[in-house]
Design a protein around this motif. Structure first.
Motif, PDB file in Angstrom:
ATOM      1  N   LYS A 103       0.828  -1.213   0.000  1.00 23.78           N
ATOM      2  CA  LYS A 103       0.000   0.000   0.000  1.00 23.78           C
ATOM      3  C   LYS A 103       0.858   1.257   0.000  1.00 23.78           C
ATOM      4  O   LYS A 103       0.565   2.234  -0.678  1.00 23.78           O
ATOM      5  N   GLU A 104       1.949   1.225   0.756  1.00 23.46           N
ATOM      6  CA  GLU A 104       2.843   2.387   0.871  1.00 23.46           C
ATOM      7  C   GLU A 104       3.912   2.418  -0.224  1.00 23.46           C
ATOM      8  O   GLU A 104       4.771   3.289  -0.242  1.00 23.46           O
ATOM      9  N   LYS A 105       3.877   1.411  -1.100  1.00 25.96           N
ATOM     10  CA  LYS A 105       4.838   1.313  -2.210  1.00 25.96           C
ATOM     11  C   LYS A 105       6.294   1.288  -1.720  1.00 25.96           C
ATOM     12  O   LYS A 105       7.168   1.966  -2.268  1.00 25.96           O
ATOM     13  N   ILE A 106       6.533   0.508  -0.690  1.00 23.95           N
ATOM     14  CA  ILE A 106       7.886   0.355  -0.144  1.00 23.95           C
ATOM     15  C   ILE A 106       8.606  -0.703  -0.963  1.00 23.95           C
ATOM     16  O   ILE A 106       8.118  -1.820  -1.131  1.00 23.95           O
ATOM     17  N   GLU A 107       9.752  -0.330  -1.486  1.00 22.67           N
ATOM     18  CA  GLU A 107      10.544  -1.233  -2.313  1.00 22.67           C
ATOM     19  C   GLU A 107      11.957  -1.365  -1.746  1.00 22.67           C
ATOM     20  O   GLU A 107      12.445  -0.473  -1.068  1.00 22.67           O
ATOM     21  N   VAL A 108      12.591  -2.468  -2.060  1.00 18.95           N
ATOM     22  CA  VAL A 108      13.984  -2.692  -1.694  1.00 18.95           C
ATOM     23  C   VAL A 108      14.821  -2.450  -2.939  1.00 18.95           C
ATOM     24  O   VAL A 108      14.581  -3.062  -3.979  1.00 18.95           O
ATOM     25  N   THR A 109      15.762  -1.538  -2.838  1.00 17.83           N
ATOM     26  CA  THR A 109      16.614  -1.200  -3.981  1.00 17.83           C
ATOM     27  C   THR A 109      17.895  -2.035  -3.980  1.00 17.83           C
ATOM     28  O   THR A 109      18.234  -2.673  -2.973  1.00 17.83           O
ATOM     29  N   ASP A 110      18.596  -1.993  -5.089  1.00 15.60           N
ATOM     30  CA  ASP A 110      19.902  -2.651  -5.154  1.00 15.60           C
ATOM     31  C   ASP A 110      20.849  -2.038  -4.125  1.00 15.60           C
ATOM     32  O   ASP A 110      21.673  -2.735  -3.538  1.00 15.60           O
ATOM     33  N   GLU A 111      20.697  -0.745  -3.887  1.00 10.45           N
ATOM     34  CA  GLU A 111      21.535  -0.070  -2.886  1.00 10.45           C
ATOM     35  C   GLU A 111      21.246  -0.601  -1.482  1.00 10.45           C
ATOM     36  O   GLU A 111      22.157  -0.759  -0.683  1.00 10.45           O
TER      37      GLU A 111
END
Length: 85
Positions: free
Chosen positions: A22-30
């Motif tokens: 819902k909050e559009k939390i993503e895990v980045t490569d960083e």
């Protein structure tokens, strides 16, 4: 018995996943790179070895899930109102 605890952990994971979506939390490569560096330092293991350990798709996916849950918990903590009694 372990079953109630396992059920609670599954419910918590499902709830965190729903909030993250819902909050559009993503895990980045960083994020992943930073975590791998931290694991390397904390465990005194060369970074390239840690990267090899997490190169397998299932290990990387597990790390991504854990990092997404951590980011979601941090968001919740930042929005929480703490009342002292």
């Amino acid at each position: 018995e372990m079953r109630p605890r396992a059920e609670e952990q599954v419910r918590a994971s499902v709830l965190l996943e729903a909030i993250a979506a819902k909050e559009k939390i993503e895990v980045t490569d960083e994020d992943i790179e930073k975590q791998l560096q931290e694991l390397s330092t904390e465990n005194n293991v060369p970074l390239d070895r840690v990267k090899r350990m997490y190169a397998a798709p299932d290990r990387k996916a597990g790390l991504q899930v854990r990092l997404r849950e951590e980011k979601t918990l941090k968001l919740l903590e930042s929005k929480a109102k703490i009342e002292e009694s």
